[in-house]
Scaffold this motif. Structure first.
Motif, PDB file in Angstrom:
ATOM      1  N   GLY A  66       0.822  -1.208   0.000  1.00 52.41           N
ATOM      2  CA  GLY A  66       0.000   0.000   0.000  1.00 52.41           C
ATOM      3  C   GLY A  66       0.852   1.252   0.000  1.00 52.41           C
ATOM      4  O   GLY A  66       2.077   1.194   0.111  1.00 52.41           O
ATOM      5  N   GLY A  67       0.198   2.405  -0.134  1.00 50.33           N
ATOM      6  CA  GLY A  67       0.885   3.684  -0.068  1.00 50.33           C
ATOM      7  C   GLY A  67       1.345   4.208  -1.417  1.00 50.33           C
ATOM      8  O   GLY A  67       1.861   5.314  -1.511  1.00 50.33           O
TER       9      GLY A  67
ATOM     10  N   LYS B 226       4.361   7.140  -8.018  1.00 48.91           N
ATOM     11  CA  LYS B 226       5.331   6.422  -7.182  1.00 48.91           C
ATOM     12  C   LYS B 226       4.839   5.031  -6.808  1.00 48.91           C
ATOM     13  O   LYS B 226       4.001   4.875  -5.927  1.00 48.91           O
ATOM     14  CB  LYS B 226       5.637   7.226  -5.915  1.00 48.91           C
ATOM     15  N   PRO B 227       5.365   4.019  -7.494  1.00 43.41           N
ATOM     16  CA  PRO B 227       4.946   2.653  -7.203  1.00 43.41           C
ATOM     17  C   PRO B 227       5.649   2.084  -5.963  1.00 43.41           C
ATOM     18  O   PRO B 227       6.687   2.592  -5.550  1.00 43.41           O
ATOM     19  CB  PRO B 227       5.413   1.893  -8.449  1.00 43.41           C
TER      20      PRO B 227
ATOM     21  N   PHE C  44      12.683  -1.160  -7.432  1.00 41.72           N
ATOM     22  CA  PHE C  44      12.948  -2.589  -7.240  1.00 41.72           C
ATOM     23  C   PHE C  44      11.806  -3.462  -7.762  1.00 41.72           C
ATOM     24  O   PHE C  44      11.954  -4.666  -7.868  1.00 41.72           O
ATOM     25  CB  PHE C  44      13.217  -2.886  -5.759  1.00 41.72           C
ATOM     26  N   GLY C  45      10.675  -2.825  -8.097  1.00 43.03           N
ATOM     27  CA  GLY C  45       9.581  -3.593  -8.688  1.00 43.03           C
ATOM     28  C   GLY C  45       8.435  -3.772  -7.709  1.00 43.03           C
ATOM     29  O   GLY C  45       8.635  -4.036  -6.536  1.00 43.03           O
ATOM     30  N   THR C  46       7.228  -3.626  -8.257  1.00 46.12           N
ATOM     31  CA  THR C  46       6.027  -3.708  -7.415  1.00 46.12           C
ATOM     32  C   THR C  46       5.741  -5.138  -6.965  1.00 46.12           C
ATOM     33  O   THR C  46       4.914  -5.361  -6.087  1.00 46.12           O
ATOM     34  CB  THR C  46       4.793  -3.212  -8.198  1.00 46.12           C
ATOM     35  N   HIS C  47       6.419  -6.100  -7.601  1.00 41.42           N
ATOM     36  CA  HIS C  47       6.128  -7.502  -7.274  1.00 41.42           C
ATOM     37  C   HIS C  47       6.831  -7.957  -5.999  1.00 41.42           C
ATOM     38  O   HIS C  47       6.616  -9.057  -5.530  1.00 41.42           O
ATOM     39  CB  HIS C  47       6.558  -8.393  -8.438  1.00 41.42           C
ATOM     40  N   ARG C  48       7.702  -7.135  -5.454  1.00 40.24           N
ATOM     41  CA  ARG C  48       8.469  -7.584  -4.290  1.00 40.24           C
ATOM     42  C   ARG C  48       7.747  -7.275  -2.988  1.00 40.24           C
ATOM     43  O   ARG C  48       6.996  -6.319  -2.891  1.00 40.24           O
ATOM     44  CB  ARG C  48       9.837  -6.901  -4.280  1.00 40.24           C
TER      45      ARG C  48
END
Lengths: 424, 424
Positions: B367-368, B373-374, B395-399
């Motif tokens: 969240g956030g 800003k992902p 670093f990627g949203t998948h982490r």
């Protein structure tokens, strides 16, 4: 899968990698997969680790095929010559490898957008045993696969990189396993966590309960805490839950505040939740724990609603400049003292404007001990709206630096937890 | 031990505990013992994990007796009913248990000085298979033992608590194993550690070296770093070292600054050592990493000679109050921005009077995120004697939260390392 099989219903794990046998990494994949299998209610009786050696790997695969219905492997799917899992599995069951051109195209694309030379060594990652079903890998170049080389045996292969494995499990494999007949019936497990009590004292308090057959009740110890695991088996989760409930209640009645939480809770999450409910905030001042207390608190999602931040006051100058610790106190008592811990707690609380604070100052070693202050001596202060409490702990000179830092963090969190609970 | 044995020279590990099969703890004992065996040059080909189940435990012990000369077990020596290791081993080789009165006296003394009721359940911890040699446990109530139930098979049993196991190993078992004939000849291993390069790119750069048979050269990846392991086998350590040296040199020549260290070094210890040599000091300001950078630095012994401390500025108020981040910057750019990271780095450097500082501000989620800003976006600033550098990473949203925190810490340390090396 055959109903006539004499084999164990259930899954076994085989983790592949010489780095595991050399102790260069800890087998976190086995832990994570074991937990996921337990959540799915799938029995799992054995784990094996072998290195990147085709003869021993083949032996381990064939042993498993005799014993179990499902084998999950991790590791050895990478692009380098020591990655031999796919080829060895195919060879064990005398099956040819076949290139999957779609996967090869994807791999080429992934390696090029990574602004790296497209690695021709990645080519082998597009080869699979004939008939295998591919498990897509959204974040890396190594896809996994599910393959049944014979009637009552299925192999599920994952890469060894933990973050890739986890995503592939959640997106593809968990649903396959839910359909697996070995999963019928349910194992439900709950864990209670304790601080400030030893394993054998806890076991005596619960000795009659430890005799229970279903649920089983088992205590175990790890550094700084003791856990009790209850495991119930039944035809469905509702029935298993019914078996668990009365025992859970009895354990909580007998142990009171010594039990700090259960299951996914940890001391940091429990403390943050207590403060959140009271609408209060927390700040910290760390010396010997060096940031570990902050890291434990901020590992919890949404910590920011309660935790404002803190000061890592590793040097005395910073204890004075940022926390207003008195020079006279440092001179008279030394940094490792009740007095300085108290001043650190008060200082950070007033500086950051929080309701509560935790301060830790101690000697984690190696070295630095004096005649009066051994390695392992730690002072923990908790400042609250009304009073400041301070505790001296001597964790023992036999412990290492990391363990003393960890025990300091646990003790700081547990001291605040007990103050909050005894107040309310 | 018989020289005529057909079995593997070498040791295998058997870790016992249902908590391992349920994934409630990670098998850190296997990792630690594996590393110690590698250091002693003792080959080790397989590890097994089973639960607290006498039938499967007995099977695993007898399988090992067929395959190996030495079996090391961990776990199941505690005082509670699910601790069945000693009894099951004795039963597997049809040998009676015998009480050791000296150990029983010691256990009674330990449990009483712990200001706990003397636990009669601890009694079973003084029983051992007839003929077993006891391994004293200086810090817990569970002694271990070494026992040869037959001519070419020895079992060495340790408790599962890591700190107890380690001390017992160092004080008693390591010397026994050094005499073990399976250890003749030496395996030497060295590990090089890399940041800022992927496993497959590194493998391509070193592709000809990966073909080497002695030493073997194997790359592997873990989150945020890649390692190369070289393993040489020879009759003695001098000869093994001679095999390693030229390859080590070649790898360093080809990879340059991408290689940050070797063996027991980590990024934090390397950065602290670089600063120590320059006589310079470091301060830090952490937002999303929440103390993890401080914990990494202070895990290194003697960190205090270089590391002064820092501020965990989790809330914006603290970024302003303690680090003098401008309100206007927070309003205009937000906390997750190059500008704020820069001001944090400068602020903590001037406040703490250090030569260098690292600041980390980012979005660890969950969240956030905003449109621009992902999750996974992190800004890292390094302030030095002359300039302040800033880097944006996605670093990627998948982490997950913990992985983003960990990668932020790695990136902060590596950025400072490269600046220091490029300057000198």
């Amino acid at each position: 899968m055959s109903n006539q099989s004499n084999k164990n219903k259930g899954v076994e794990l085989l983790c592949i990698g010489t780095e595991l046998l050399l102790g260069e990494i800890v087998n976190s994949n086995a832990q994570w997969l074991a937990e996921e299998l337990a959540i799915l209610g799938i029995p799992h009786y054995i784990q094996t680790v072998v290195g990147d050696n085709p003869i021993r790997l083949k032996e381990a695969i064939l042993d498993s095929a005799k014993r179990s219905e499902v084998l999950i492997t991790t590791g050895g799917l990478g692009p380098t010559p020591d990655d031999i899992t796919t080829a060895t599995i195919a060879e064990a069951f005398e099956t040819p490898l076949k290139e999957n051109s779609k996967i090869w195209a994807e791999i080429k694309e992934k390696t090029s957008t990574n602004s790296e030379i497209s690695a021709s060594s990645n080519k082998k990652q597009s080869l699979f045993p004939l008939g295998a079903q591919i498990i897509p890998n959204p974040s890396g170049t190594a896809p996994g696969f599910i393959w049944s080389p014979k009637k009552d045996f299925t192999i599920i292969c994952f890469p060894g990189v933990p973050s890739e494995l986890k995503k592939m499990w959640v997106q593809s494999v968990a649903s396959w396993l839910r359909e697996y007949e070995g999963a019928k019936g349910t194992i439900l497990s709950s864990v209670f966590k304790f601080s400030g009590i030893s394993e054998s004292t806890l076991a005596e308090q619960l000795s009659d309960l430890l005799e229970s057959k279903n649920p089983t009740v088992a205590p175990y110890a790890s550094s700084g805490e003791v856990k009790i695991r209850l495991t119930a088996q039944s035809s469905n989760s509702e029935a298993a839950l019914k078996l668990l409930k009365p025992l859970e209640k009895e354990i909580l009645n007998r142990t009171g505040l010594k039990c700090y939480g259960s299951n996914n809770e940890n001391l940091a999450s429990v403390v943050l939740e207590l403060l959140r409910k009271r609408g209060e905030t927390l700040a910290i001042a760390e010396s010997c724990s060096g940031g570990g207390l902050g890291a434990a608190l901020t590992a919890v999602p949404k910590a920011s609603e309660v935790f404002l931040g803190g000061v890592i006051a590793y040097s005395n100058k910073i204890k004075q400049a940022l926390l207003h610790v008195e020079d006279a106190s440092l001179q008279r008592y030394g940094a490792v003292s009740n007095q300085v811990a108290k001043e650190m707690a008060k200082g950070v609380k007033s500086k950051l404007g929080s309701n509560w604070s935790i301060a830790i100052s101690g000697l984690a070693g190696p070295g630095g001990e004096t005649n009066s202050k051994p390695v392992g001596q730690v002072h923990i202060a908790i400042a609250g709206p009304k009073t400041t409490e301070v505790y001296q702990k001597n964790f023992g000179t036999h412990r290492g630096r990391l363990e003393i830092q960890k025990l300091s963090v646990i003790c700081g969190l547990d001291s605040l937890r007990l103050l909050l609970l005894n107040q309310s």
